[in-house]
Design an enzyme around this catalytic site. Structure first.
Site, short mmCIF file in Angstrom:
data_model
loop_
_atom_site.label_atom_id
_atom_site.label_comp_id
_atom_site.label_asym_id
_atom_site.label_seq_id
_atom_site.Cartn_x
_atom_site.Cartn_y
_atom_site.Cartn_z
N PHE A 42 0.83 -1.20 0.00
CA PHE A 42 0.00 0.00 0.00
C PHE A 42 0.87 1.25 0.00
O PHE A 42 1.79 1.38 0.81
CB PHE A 42 -0.92 -0.01 1.22
CG PHE A 42 -1.75 1.24 1.33
CD1 PHE A 42 -2.69 1.56 0.36
CD2 PHE A 42 -1.56 2.12 2.39
CE1 PHE A 42 -3.44 2.72 0.45
CE2 PHE A 42 -2.32 3.29 2.50
CZ PHE A 42 -3.25 3.59 1.52
N GLN A 43 0.61 2.15 -0.91
CA GLN A 43 1.34 3.41 -1.06
C GLN A 43 2.84 3.20 -1.26
O GLN A 43 3.65 3.98 -0.79
CB GLN A 43 1.06 4.35 0.11
CG GLN A 43 -0.40 4.78 0.13
CD GLN A 43 -0.67 5.99 1.00
OE1 GLN A 43 -0.07 6.17 2.04
NE2 GLN A 43 -1.60 6.82 0.56
N LYS A 75 9.35 2.61 6.97
CA LYS A 75 8.63 2.89 8.22
C LYS A 75 9.24 2.18 9.43
O LYS A 75 9.28 2.73 10.53
CB LYS A 75 7.16 2.49 8.07
CG LYS A 75 6.30 2.94 9.24
CD LYS A 75 4.81 2.86 8.96
CE LYS A 75 4.02 3.39 10.16
NZ LYS A 75 2.57 3.31 9.93
#
Ligand SMILES: Cc1cc2nc3c(=O)[nH]c(=O)nc-3n(C[C@H](O)[C@H](O)[C@H](O)COP(=O)(O)OP(=O)(O)OC[C@H]3O[C@@H](n4cnc5c(N)ncnc54)[C@H](O)[C@@H]3O)c2cc1C
Ligand SMILES: Cc1ncc(C[n+]2csc(CCOP(=O)(O)OP(=O)(O)O)c2C)c(N)n1
Ligand SMILES: [Mg+2]
Lengths: 572, 163
Positions: A112-113, A162
């Site tokens: 995602f993204q 992240k």
């Protein structure tokens, strides 16, 4: 000190002396935003679109000389930032862009993204880094700032997965005071031999010309450039990027050169016998047809980037180095030597230049009942005493601002020259205003360009940024219309924009002040009114002559001597 | 003009694509490109064969030097040098050409490194011209496949590409 990756980033920015971060949050950077929360040292400016974050950081960098810093999330955050990164890259602006990335373990899985930010930005950055190890985060950030700000400056992207900023993973942090990169060592000192050869050539010049560019602004070498030019009594021209590096009202200054440069600057280029290029990159808007570029000149080229030298134009004396150092060395040698250029020849050369100047190539119709865009810029110049920071968008208005606002000091003219990015002006002005809260900051724009980042009116409200927007509203993609008039027999394909918003109401909707101005006699009062409203953003909507064109003009691919002045005054 | 450039670059994941991207973005030719780690594990060595005028070569070299990952660079063709390419060539050796191919391999000092009743794999090392000459000497219809490594090289004598 044990910190998480997010905390390291913020602590590092503090230690690096970063004042502002321009950004927009999202999933991949949430840990970082949590580290931003509740601290005051690094101020975060929340823009309304990531493109604006990069332009704002860029404007801040151009005005202050300090690197601009951007923080965006992965995927769409990063891709939105690309236009601003490319803009900074083309104009060699120091910037560090932090992009969030998906977890390291998900990279490559179409998570995602997820986008390949390193791959997407590679061709439009000076360098980029993917951080793979939290223990290298601080060191990587230091390298990024070092690379962005040294040598030929440029944007550097740091992509941070992240998991690197996971608040649960803490490692020791120490601010890395220095960096060493074995493969990156910009040459800053000019070669003494070359400097000597340059002086020998300069002192034999009969028709000399100095052509200086953005490199002088980037290097902070305006004092040296001015001393050098005055000592020799040579004529000087600036590129669009170099405006302000030499005082715009000085007698020796011939104005900008190139496609929309002055007649005297371009003719002097064409006829000179020694050309001294200082921190300029021989762009095609400047050189015109290469075969006809400075046909009788021997060329000295000072540039910090070897690849700028002899890229498009062959030069006789290349000098690789920081212009500040090289100009200092040239000055020292010139002071030592008794040799000076032939005064009689130089005098004759100036007489010729004055004849070209006499053509008054920037003249325009002052009796018009319509607002002439040139007039607005002249009045802006007067009303701000030539001291404002002026950002601009891209198009005719940009050229008029460059021609008619006589910049006296560097770092005050903030525009996208290399990429020519519409949408640059307003966010760039925000960055400038944050850098210089007490200065007057004007954004000269067009009704088309301003709509490309109009959403930033909201950011201006949130942070109380009282910018003065000077909209030269010709209801046309004016620069496109001009080319269609000249080169496509007036077939105005898609250059007229219907259904423009009411900019006054629009400004008001965002909480600002809007003023519409439709007649020449209202221009000055409107500008004064806007400047008097010190703490308000004022959107000045000038309804200008729709069909005004930018003159002089050299058609793409033509020589400097083949200029067009306005139709009434076409040269023989 | 044909030029061979050898460079040492940081053994980082993105380094190869920076070089390849530079060539495609600026429209420079790449005839061949080889890359492998070196005895110093932090460095890779890359060899690029390109084509262009001396002005273009000058820009290529400057642009390569500008890449932060490029540590050192040398234009081999500027001086005496050795260049070598390796080729593996699979030939249809089922018919009456079997003996002929063997003889040809001997003439070129090539080895036959794989043999079946119907095929040979010939291993040949040399300059690009030598490999071209070998391939030219064989009727195309007997060539099953060719794998060429691309050129690698080194300067002769004292000139050396090292840190
Ligand atoms: C609509 C439009 C019209 C335009 N028309 C014109 C025009 O008429 N005239 C014009 O001039 N431009 C024009 N431009 C701008 C043009 O496209 C280029 O951006 C501009 O000419 C480049 O300016 P520059 O040569 O000063 O280089 P910059 O892009 O400012 O590059 C700076 C150079 O200096 C070097 N440098 C950087 N730092 C240092 C240092 N410390 N020491 C030494 N060297 C250093 C860099 O390596 C580089 O070579 C136009 C743009 C647009 C969008
Ligand atoms: C993002 C982007 N898209 C397209 C262009 C091409 N372009 C250059 S000038 C221009 C017209 C600008 O119109 P406006 O902002 O009204 O300025 P004017 O020329 O009318 O002063 C366009 C479309 C560009 N420079 N940037
Ligand atoms: Mg317009």
């Amino acid at each position: 000190m044990e910190l998480s990756g997010g905390e390291i980033l913020i602590q590092f920015l503090k230690d690096e002396g970063v004042e502002y971060v321009f950004g927009y949050p999202g999933g991949a950077v949430l840990h970082i935003y949590d580290a931003i929360y509740g601290q005051e040292d690094v101020k975060h400016i929340l823009v309304r679109h990531e493109q604006a974050a990069t332009h704002a950081a860029d404007g801040y960098a151009r005005a202050t000389g300090k690197p601009g810093v951007v923080l965006v999330t992965s995927g769409p955050g990063a891709t939105n930032a690309v236009t601003g990164i490319a803009t900074a890259h083309m104009d060699s602006i120091p910037m560090v862009i932090i992009t969030g990335q998906v977890h390291a373990s998900s990279i490559g899985s179409d998570a995602f993204q997820e986008v390949d930010s390193i791959g997407i930005t590679r061709p439009c950055v000076k360098h980029n880094f993917l951080v793979k190890d939290i223990n290298k985060l601080a060191e990587t950030l230091k390298k990024a700032f070092y690379i962005a700000t040294t040598g030929r400056p440029g944007p550097v992207v740091v992509d941070i997965p992240k998991d690197i900023t996971d608040p649960k993973v803490k490692v020791p942090y120490e601010y890395p005071k220095s960096v060493s990169l074995r493969s990156y060592n910009p040459v800053v000192k000019g070669h003494p031999m070359q400097v000597k050869r340059a002086v020998d050539l300069i002192t034999t010049a009969k028709r000399p010309m100095i052509y200086s560019g953005g490199g002088v602004v980037l290097s902070g070498a305006h004092k040296e450039l001015t001393e050098f030019t005055r000592m020799l009594g040579f004529p000087i021209t600036n590129t669009l990027m170099g405006l302000g590096a030499y005082p715009g009202q000085d007698k020796q200054f011939l104005g900008m050169l190139g496609m929309h440069g002055t007649y005297e600057a371009n003719m002097a280029m064409h006829e000179c016998d020694v050309l001294i290029a200082v921190g300029a990159r021989f762009d095609d808007r400047v050189t015109g047809k290469i075969e006809q570029f400075c046909p009788t000149a021997k060329i000295i080229h000072i540039d910090i980037d070897p690849s700028s030298i002899a890229k498009t134009v062959k030069v006789d004396i290349p000098i690789v180095g920081d212009v500040k150092n090289v100009l200092q060395d040239l000055l020292t040698l010139l002071k030592e030597t008794k040799e000076r250029p032939d005064a009689t020849a130089l005098h004759k050369w100036w007489e010729q230049i004055e004849r070209w100047r006499g053509a008054d190539c920037l003249a325009y119709d002052r009796r018009s009942t319509l607002i002439k865009p040139q007039y607005v810029i002249e009045k802006l110049y007067e009303a701000t005493h030539g001291e404002a920071y002026v950002t601009s968008d891209v198009g005719q208005h940009q050229m008029w601002a460059a021609q008619f606002y006589k910049f006296e000091t560097p770092n005050h003219w903030i525009n996208s020259g290399g990429l020519g990015t519409m949408g640059f002006g307003l966010p760039a002005a925000m960055g400038v205003k944050l850098g210089f809260p007490d200065a007057t900051v004007a954004c000269v724009t067009g009704e088309a360009s301003i709509q490309m980042c109009i959403q930033e009116l909201s950011t201006c409200m949130q942070y109380r940024l009282p910018i003065k927007i000077v909209n030269l509203n010709n209801r046309y993609l004016g620069m496109v219309r001009q080319w269609q008039e000249f080169f496509y027999e007036g077939r105005y394909s898609m250059s007229y924009m219907d259904a423009l918003p009411d900019f006054v109401k629009l400004a008001e909707a965002y909480g600002h002040v809007g003023i519409r101005c439709e007649s020449p006699s209202d221009v000055e009062p409107a500008l004064k009114e806007a400047l008097a409203q010190k703490d308000r953003l004022v959107f000045l909507d000038f309804i200008t002559d729709q069909t005004e064109n930018v003159y002089p003009m050299i058609e793409a691919g033509k020589g400097h001597h083949e200029m067009h002045l306005s139709p009434e005054r076409e040269l023989a | 003009m044909r030029h061979i450039i050898s460079l040492l670059l940081e053994n980082e994941s993105g380094a190869l694509s920076r070089v390849a991207g530079l060539f495609s973005a600026r429209g420079y030719n790449i005839e061949a490109l080889t890359v492998a780690p070196t005895e110093d594990e932090s460095l890779s060595r890359m060899t690029i064969v390109t084509n262009g005028s001396s002005e273009i070569l000058e820009q290529i070299i400057k642009q390569l030097n500008k890449l932060v990952d490029v540590v050192k660079l040398m234009e081999l063709t500027e001086g005496a040098h050795i260049e070598r390419e390796l080729a593996l060539i699979k030939l249809d050796a089922s018919g009456k050409n079997r003996e002929e191919f063997k003889r040809l391999a001997d003439i070129f000092r090539a080895g036959i490194v794989d043999v079946t009743t119907s095929s040979y794999v010939v291993e040949l090392t040399g300059t690009v011209e030598k490999i071209d000459a070998f391939l030219d000497a064989i009727d195309k219809k007997f060539i099953i496949e060719v794998a060429r490594s691309g050129v690698t090289g080194m300067a002769r004598g004292e000139r050396a590409l090292r840190l």
